[in-house]
Write a protein that holds these residues in place. Sequence first.
Motif, PDB file in Angstrom:
ATOM      1  N   LEU A   1       0.811  -1.214   0.000  1.00 32.80           N
ATOM      2  CA  LEU A   1       0.000   0.000   0.000  1.00 32.80           C
ATOM      3  C   LEU A   1       0.845   1.264   0.000  1.00 32.80           C
ATOM      4  N   THR A   2       2.121   1.117   0.296  1.00 32.22           N
ATOM      5  CA  THR A   2       2.978   2.290   0.444  1.00 32.22           C
ATOM      6  C   THR A   2       3.008   3.089  -0.854  1.00 32.22           C
ATOM      7  N   GLY A   3       2.693   4.382  -0.739  1.00 32.44           N
ATOM      8  CA  GLY A   3       2.688   5.242  -1.926  1.00 32.44           C
ATOM      9  C   GLY A   3       1.325   5.332  -2.587  1.00 32.44           C
ATOM     10  N   LYS A   4       0.390   4.465  -2.169  1.00 35.75           N
ATOM     11  CA  LYS A   4      -0.954   4.545  -2.761  1.00 35.75           C
ATOM     12  C   LYS A   4      -1.743   5.679  -2.098  1.00 35.75           C
ATOM     13  N   GLN A   5      -2.676   6.224  -2.853  1.00 37.58           N
ATOM     14  CA  GLN A   5      -3.552   7.289  -2.352  1.00 37.58           C
ATOM     15  C   GLN A   5      -4.652   6.687  -1.470  1.00 37.58           C
ATOM     16  N   PRO A   6      -5.169   7.484  -0.499  1.00 39.91           N
ATOM     17  CA  PRO A   6      -6.236   6.965   0.370  1.00 39.91           C
ATOM     18  C   PRO A   6      -7.415   6.355  -0.396  1.00 39.91           C
ATOM     19  N   HIS A   7      -7.836   6.980  -1.506  1.00 37.73           N
ATOM     20  CA  HIS A   7      -9.002   6.443  -2.224  1.00 37.73           C
ATOM     21  C   HIS A   7      -8.666   5.105  -2.903  1.00 37.73           C
ATOM     22  N   GLU A   8      -7.411   4.949  -3.306  1.00 43.98           N
ATOM     23  CA  GLU A   8      -7.017   3.670  -3.924  1.00 43.98           C
ATOM     24  C   GLU A   8      -7.030   2.551  -2.878  1.00 43.98           C
ATOM     25  N   ILE A   9      -6.569   2.888  -1.677  1.00 48.11           N
ATOM     26  CA  ILE A   9      -6.547   1.905  -0.587  1.00 48.11           C
ATOM     27  C   ILE A   9      -7.985   1.571  -0.188  1.00 48.11           C
ATOM     28  N   ASN A  10      -8.816   2.576  -0.151  1.00 43.31           N
ATOM     29  CA  ASN A  10     -10.228   2.375   0.155  1.00 43.31           C
ATOM     30  C   ASN A  10     -10.885   1.449  -0.868  1.00 43.31           C
ATOM     31  N   GLN A  11     -10.528   1.635  -2.127  1.00 39.83           N
ATOM     32  CA  GLN A  11     -11.129   0.783  -3.169  1.00 39.83           C
ATOM     33  C   GLN A  11     -10.699  -0.676  -3.053  1.00 39.83           C
ATOM     34  N   LEU A  12      -9.567  -0.897  -2.396  1.00 39.13           N
ATOM     35  CA  LEU A  12      -9.132  -2.282  -2.173  1.00 39.13           C
ATOM     36  C   LEU A  12      -9.945  -2.953  -1.061  1.00 39.13           C
ATOM     37  N   GLY A  13     -10.745  -2.153  -0.355  1.00 36.14           N
ATOM     38  CA  GLY A  13     -11.596  -2.721   0.689  1.00 36.14           C
ATOM     39  C   GLY A  13     -11.163  -2.376   2.110  1.00 36.14           C
ATOM     40  N   VAL A  14     -10.256  -1.402   2.236  1.00 37.35           N
ATOM     41  CA  VAL A  14      -9.819  -0.960   3.568  1.00 37.35           C
ATOM     42  C   VAL A  14     -10.668   0.255   3.946  1.00 37.35           C
ATOM     43  N   VAL A  15     -11.493   0.086   4.967  1.00 35.86           N
ATOM     44  CA  VAL A  15     -12.442   1.136   5.347  1.00 35.86           C
ATOM     45  C   VAL A  15     -12.170   1.565   6.774  1.00 35.86           C
ATOM     46  N   ARG A  16     -11.997   2.866   6.963  1.00 32.45           N
ATOM     47  CA  ARG A  16     -11.789   3.368   8.316  1.00 32.45           C
ATOM     48  C   ARG A  16     -13.029   4.121   8.791  1.00 32.45           C
ATOM     49  N   VAL A  17     -13.439   3.809   9.994  1.00 30.07           N
ATOM     50  CA  VAL A  17     -14.502   4.576  10.616  1.00 30.07           C
ATOM     51  C   VAL A  17     -13.812   5.558  11.548  1.00 30.07           C
ATOM     52  N   PHE A  18     -14.041   6.829  11.291  1.00 30.04           N
ATOM     53  CA  PHE A  18     -13.221   7.868  11.894  1.00 30.04           C
ATOM     54  C   PHE A  18     -13.545   8.153  13.344  1.00 30.04           C
ATOM     55  N   GLN A  19     -12.579   8.816  13.975  1.00 31.80           N
ATOM     56  CA  GLN A  19     -12.704   9.154  15.379  1.00 31.80           C
ATOM     57  C   GLN A  19     -13.821  10.180  15.589  1.00 31.80           C
ATOM     58  N   THR A  20     -13.986  11.079  14.623  1.00 30.18           N
ATOM     59  CA  THR A  20     -15.077  12.049  14.692  1.00 30.18           C
ATOM     60  C   THR A  20     -16.114  11.614  13.670  1.00 30.18           C
ATOM     61  N   PRO A  21     -17.381  11.492  14.077  1.00 25.06           N
ATOM     62  CA  PRO A  21     -18.378  11.053  13.100  1.00 25.06           C
ATOM     63  C   PRO A  21     -18.382  11.922  11.849  1.00 25.06           C
ATOM     64  N   GLU A  22     -18.269  11.292  10.693  1.00 27.11           N
ATOM     65  CA  GLU A  22     -18.299  12.023   9.430  1.00 27.11           C
ATOM     66  C   GLU A  22     -19.556  11.613   8.693  1.00 27.11           C
ATOM     67  N   ILE A  23     -20.609  12.348   8.987  1.00 25.09           N
ATOM     68  CA  ILE A  23     -21.893  12.058   8.362  1.00 25.09           C
ATOM     69  C   ILE A  23     -22.372  13.327   7.664  1.00 25.09           C
ATOM     70  N   PHE A  24     -23.423  13.196   6.867  1.00 23.18           N
ATOM     71  CA  PHE A  24     -24.023  14.380   6.249  1.00 23.18           C
ATOM     72  C   PHE A  24     -25.245  14.740   7.098  1.00 23.18           C
ATOM     73  N   PRO A  25     -25.085  15.733   8.001  1.00 28.38           N
ATOM     74  CA  PRO A  25     -26.126  15.958   9.012  1.00 28.38           C
ATOM     75  C   PRO A  25     -27.466  16.397   8.430  1.00 28.38           C
ATOM     76  N   GLU A  26     -27.439  17.060   7.256  1.00 21.36           N
ATOM     77  CA  GLU A  26     -28.697  17.575   6.707  1.00 21.36           C
ATOM     78  C   GLU A  26     -29.446  16.531   5.875  1.00 21.36           C
ATOM     79  N   LEU A  27     -28.807  15.399   5.620  1.00 20.69           N
ATOM     80  CA  LEU A  27     -29.474  14.327   4.864  1.00 20.69           C
ATOM     81  C   LEU A  27     -30.098  13.320   5.827  1.00 20.69           C
TER      82      LEU A  27
END
Length: 253
Positions: free
Chosen positions: A69-95
């Motif tokens: 994974l070294t040198g890969k962009q976050p979105h590329e790593i995410n597409q491989l199936g690595v998903v992080r749930v963040f320390q601060t909730p990242e939601i769309f509050p108005e939806l």
Amino acid sequence: MDNVVLHVADVQKSFAGLHALSDIDLSVKEGETHAIIGPNGAGKSTLLNVCIGRLRPDSGHVVFDGENLTGKQPHEINQLGVVRVFQTPEIFPELSLLENVMIPVLAKRDGSFKLRWFRRFSAEKEIRQKSEGILEDLGLGSFIGSEAGSLSRGDKRRLELAMGLAQEPRLLLLDEPTAGMARHDTNATIDLLKRIKARGMTKVIIEHDMHVVFSLADRISVLAGGRIICQGTPEEVKADPRVKEAYLGEEQV
Ligand code: ADP
Ligand code: MG
């Protein structure tokens, strides 16, 4: 190596001379729940950020499912199936809750999120049903039409977990999933994570609450001062005097 999904090999990371991570070696097996614990400032979030590509290690590498994974962009790593749930909730509050979950379901289906696709497909039964199913599974079924911003703190975390699961992760990384939760919400989250575990999902969990760690973890790595000072089963870690020492002045292990 048998069934190793994530392998962190000899990773170093400094910030302006401060050794945030030194000689980090860590392997996570398929289906395992691996907890990373340690006092504040130990380097836990830095390690997670290295795994998801938000930070680049100074040396060493991270291998996921045989891929460096070294040198890969976050979105590329995410597409491989690595998903992080963040320390601060990242939601769309108005939806609504449903819309919040439909976005990652759609993104997963179409490879990337584009608003026009969201509009085009938002009525699609299949995406809606899948999103509803995830929310129901996480005990949020009765709120699907509510604005996400109106949820309690515990329910926001649950929604964020729903958004993470909607991406069908192969490796789920959780940074303090019960931070700021009341005890009954914490217990509900433990039950939820146990259910996810029963489905065989591989997880790395950073957690300060020892009750949560010892309820969920198969293996634990203890970080202190940017180094892994102890690694083993919950029983081994509990019995290790170095761990108690690292936590002195913090909390009881
Ligand atoms: P933890 O999550 O275990 O509390 P962190 O990984 O957040 O610890 O931080 C480890 C150390 O690295 C701390 O001393 C912190 O101040 C430092 N640090 C973390 N991120 C940065 C950064 N972006 N720039 C400078 N120092 C940082
Ligand atoms: Mg942290």
